[in-house]
Design a protein around this motif. Structure first.
Motif, PDB file in Angstrom:
ATOM      1  N   ALA A 261       0.827  -1.208   0.000  1.00 26.88           N
ATOM      2  CA  ALA A 261       0.000   0.000   0.000  1.00 26.88           C
ATOM      3  C   ALA A 261       0.857   1.252   0.000  1.00 26.88           C
ATOM      4  O   ALA A 261       0.554   2.238  -0.690  1.00 26.88           O
ATOM      5  CB  ALA A 261      -0.930  -0.008   1.216  1.00 26.88           C
ATOM      6  N   VAL A 262       1.954   1.225   0.769  1.00 21.18           N
ATOM      7  CA  VAL A 262       2.857   2.365   0.827  1.00 21.18           C
ATOM      8  C   VAL A 262       3.526   2.586  -0.532  1.00 21.18           C
ATOM      9  O   VAL A 262       3.624   3.720  -1.026  1.00 21.18           O
ATOM     10  CB  VAL A 262       3.908   2.164   1.936  1.00 21.18           C
ATOM     11  N   VAL A 263       3.988   1.506  -1.150  1.00 17.24           N
ATOM     12  CA  VAL A 263       4.611   1.619  -2.475  1.00 17.24           C
ATOM     13  C   VAL A 263       3.644   2.232  -3.479  1.00 17.24           C
ATOM     14  O   VAL A 263       4.019   3.092  -4.293  1.00 17.24           O
ATOM     15  CB  VAL A 263       5.091   0.236  -2.957  1.00 17.24           C
ATOM     16  N   GLU A 264       2.382   1.835  -3.419  1.00 16.62           N
ATOM     17  CA  GLU A 264       1.393   2.387  -4.343  1.00 16.62           C
ATOM     18  C   GLU A 264       1.167   3.877  -4.101  1.00 16.62           C
ATOM     19  O   GLU A 264       1.015   4.662  -5.047  1.00 16.62           O
ATOM     20  CB  GLU A 264       0.073   1.615  -4.212  1.00 16.62           C
ATOM     21  N   LEU A 265       1.168   4.292  -2.841  1.00 18.58           N
ATOM     22  CA  LEU A 265       1.025   5.720  -2.548  1.00 18.58           C
ATOM     23  C   LEU A 265       2.200   6.516  -3.124  1.00 18.58           C
ATOM     24  O   LEU A 265       2.016   7.616  -3.657  1.00 18.58           O
ATOM     25  CB  LEU A 265       0.940   5.941  -1.033  1.00 18.58           C
ATOM     26  N   VAL A 266       3.387   5.943  -3.025  1.00 19.94           N
ATOM     27  CA  VAL A 266       4.558   6.621  -3.590  1.00 19.94           C
ATOM     28  C   VAL A 266       4.478   6.631  -5.113  1.00 19.94           C
ATOM     29  O   VAL A 266       4.765   7.643  -5.766  1.00 19.94           O
ATOM     30  CB  VAL A 266       5.861   5.955  -3.109  1.00 19.94           C
ATOM     31  N   ARG A 267       4.072   5.532  -5.694  1.00 19.13           N
ATOM     32  CA  ARG A 267       3.971   5.443  -7.155  1.00 19.13           C
ATOM     33  C   ARG A 267       3.018   6.485  -7.727  1.00 19.13           C
ATOM     34  O   ARG A 267       3.284   7.095  -8.771  1.00 19.13           O
ATOM     35  CB  ARG A 267       3.508   4.044  -7.573  1.00 19.13           C
ATOM     36  N   THR A 268       1.907   6.715  -7.027  1.00 19.27           N
ATOM     37  CA  THR A 268       0.902   7.657  -7.516  1.00 19.27           C
ATOM     38  C   THR A 268       1.188   9.100  -7.117  1.00 19.27           C
ATOM     39  O   THR A 268       0.461  10.008  -7.530  1.00 19.27           O
ATOM     40  CB  THR A 268      -0.489   7.265  -7.006  1.00 19.27           C
ATOM     41  N   GLY A 269       2.228   9.314  -6.294  1.00 22.70           N
ATOM     42  CA  GLY A 269       2.559  10.663  -5.867  1.00 22.70           C
ATOM     43  C   GLY A 269       1.803  11.130  -4.644  1.00 22.70           C
ATOM     44  O   GLY A 269       1.943  12.290  -4.230  1.00 22.70           O
ATOM     45  N   ALA A 270       1.026  10.235  -4.011  1.00 22.03           N
ATOM     46  CA  ALA A 270       0.273  10.613  -2.815  1.00 22.03           C
ATOM     47  C   ALA A 270       1.158  10.648  -1.578  1.00 22.03           C
ATOM     48  O   ALA A 270       0.772  11.216  -0.550  1.00 22.03           O
ATOM     49  CB  ALA A 270      -0.889   9.636  -2.592  1.00 22.03           C
ATOM     50  N   LEU A 271       2.323  10.049  -1.645  1.00 26.44           N
ATOM     51  CA  LEU A 271       3.252  10.024  -0.518  1.00 26.44           C
ATOM     52  C   LEU A 271       4.662  10.249  -1.042  1.00 26.44           C
ATOM     53  O   LEU A 271       5.089   9.589  -2.003  1.00 26.44           O
ATOM     54  CB  LEU A 271       3.182   8.672   0.213  1.00 26.44           C
ATOM     55  N   ASP A 272       5.372  11.171  -0.421  1.00 33.73           N
ATOM     56  CA  ASP A 272       6.769  11.438  -0.739  1.00 33.73           C
ATOM     57  C   ASP A 272       7.591  11.069   0.486  1.00 33.73           C
ATOM     58  O   ASP A 272       7.445  11.700   1.541  1.00 33.73           O
ATOM     59  CB  ASP A 272       6.958  12.916  -1.080  1.00 33.73           C
ATOM     60  N   PRO A 273       8.455  10.056   0.402  1.00 35.33           N
ATOM     61  CA  PRO A 273       9.216   9.659   1.591  1.00 35.33           C
ATOM     62  C   PRO A 273      10.242  10.699   2.040  1.00 35.33           C
ATOM     63  O   PRO A 273      10.868  10.535   3.075  1.00 35.33           O
ATOM     64  CB  PRO A 273       9.893   8.356   1.169  1.00 35.33           C
TER      65      PRO A 273
END
Length: 308
Positions: A261-273
């Protein structure tokens, strides 16, 4: 032989050093990867110093440092159906991430999409997954107010963004020097330090509905008093104290569903680590010192040199 950054006894920075180790051999359910990037976390130096939570397995030394790794699969053990040599993957290594090669448990490993960089991927298995899992664990409704202590670090960065994305109002406590960085996450900044509770009340006059503690100690005890419902208190820093206060430690994050789920958020730009420091592998000591000093903001990642 491949290089790794290890500690051969418990202690301070003086016990860390590079060494040559045989390339690991994957056993049942294991993947051997050529590491492209490895995340640096406070838990790395805490384990080196001999600290471990109650109930955690003992660390055998010498030990390779690092609990996050991203890389390419180069060999597979039995029982790893679904993976193939050449796959780009990330996960929590079984044999340490600060190494040119390491083993990942296939059951807790996920693929890295092309849209996610190696250095971002290496920031996800512990830091981002913990932040995501903690917010989900609290289960606060949309419109609730969440206090995050230690909001400027890797876990806090992820938790704040996930919470804001879920419609929560987030108050982030961090060092004054991290104000601009913390506010860029979409949170209300408050300075950490003595008198924190009073500053939180000023920033959130209607109170807070949940607390994610990433500091522990006296800070945890102070902010716990702000909650009417202690079941909405979780800590990623002090398992024993939070349980005594009526809260709970952050739950297990070695879960492929959480990491996926975290990887998908990063992939879509919803999460920036928020990887703010990328350090060459040969400077691993400097990377650990930056995190151990407690003054880094965002996430520090080691970048591995190309393999011959």
């Amino acid at each position: 032989m491949p290089k790794a950054y290890v500690y051969d006894r418990f202690g301070g920075p003086e016990v860390e050093h590079f060494t040559d180790l045989p390339q690991p051999v994957p056993g049942p359910g294991q993947l051997l990867i050529a590491v492209r990037a490895a995340g640096v976390n406070p838990v790395d130096w805490k384990r080196r110093s001999g600290r471990r939570p109650a109930g955690a397995p003992a660390v055998e030394v010498p030990a390779v440092m690092g609990g996050e790794a991203a890389g390419e699969v180069v060999a597979l053990g039995p029982g790893t159906a679904g993976f193939a040599v050449g796959d780009a993957v990330l996960g929590g290594p079984l044999t340490g991430g600060y190494a040119q090669y390491t083993l990942l448990p296939a059951a807790a490993t996920v693929r890295k999409p092309p849209e996610v960089s190696w250095t971002d991927a290496a920031a996800l298995p512990i830091a981002a997954a913990t932040g995501y899992g903690a917010v989900r664990q609290l289960g606060l409704p949309e419109g609730a107010t969440l206090l995050v202590t230690g909001a400027g670090g890797g876990v806090g960065v992820a938790a704040a963004q996930v919470a804001v994305g879920l419609g929560l109002t987030v108050v982030g406590a961090a060092a004054p020097a991290k104000r601009e960085f913390t506010e860029s996450l979409g949170v209300r900044f408050v300075a950490s330090g003595p008198g924190l509770a009073a500053r939180v009340r000023a920033a959130a006059p209607d109170g807070v509905d949940g607390v994610l503690d990433l500091v522990g100690g006296e800070v945890l005890r102070e902010v716990a008093e702000m909650l009417k419902d202690r079941t909405k208190l979780v800590s990623g820093a002090d398992r024993e104290a939070v349980a005594a206060l009526g809260g709970a430690p952050v739950g297990p994050v070695r879960d492929p569903a959480i990491l996926g789920a975290v990887v998908e958020l990063v992939r879509t730009g919803a999460l920036d680590p928020r990887v703010t420091r990328v350090v060459p592998f040969e400077q691993a000591a400097q990377a650990v010192r930056a995190v151990e000093g407690g003054h880094s903001q965002g996430k520090t990642v080691l970048e591995m040199p190309p393999l011959d």
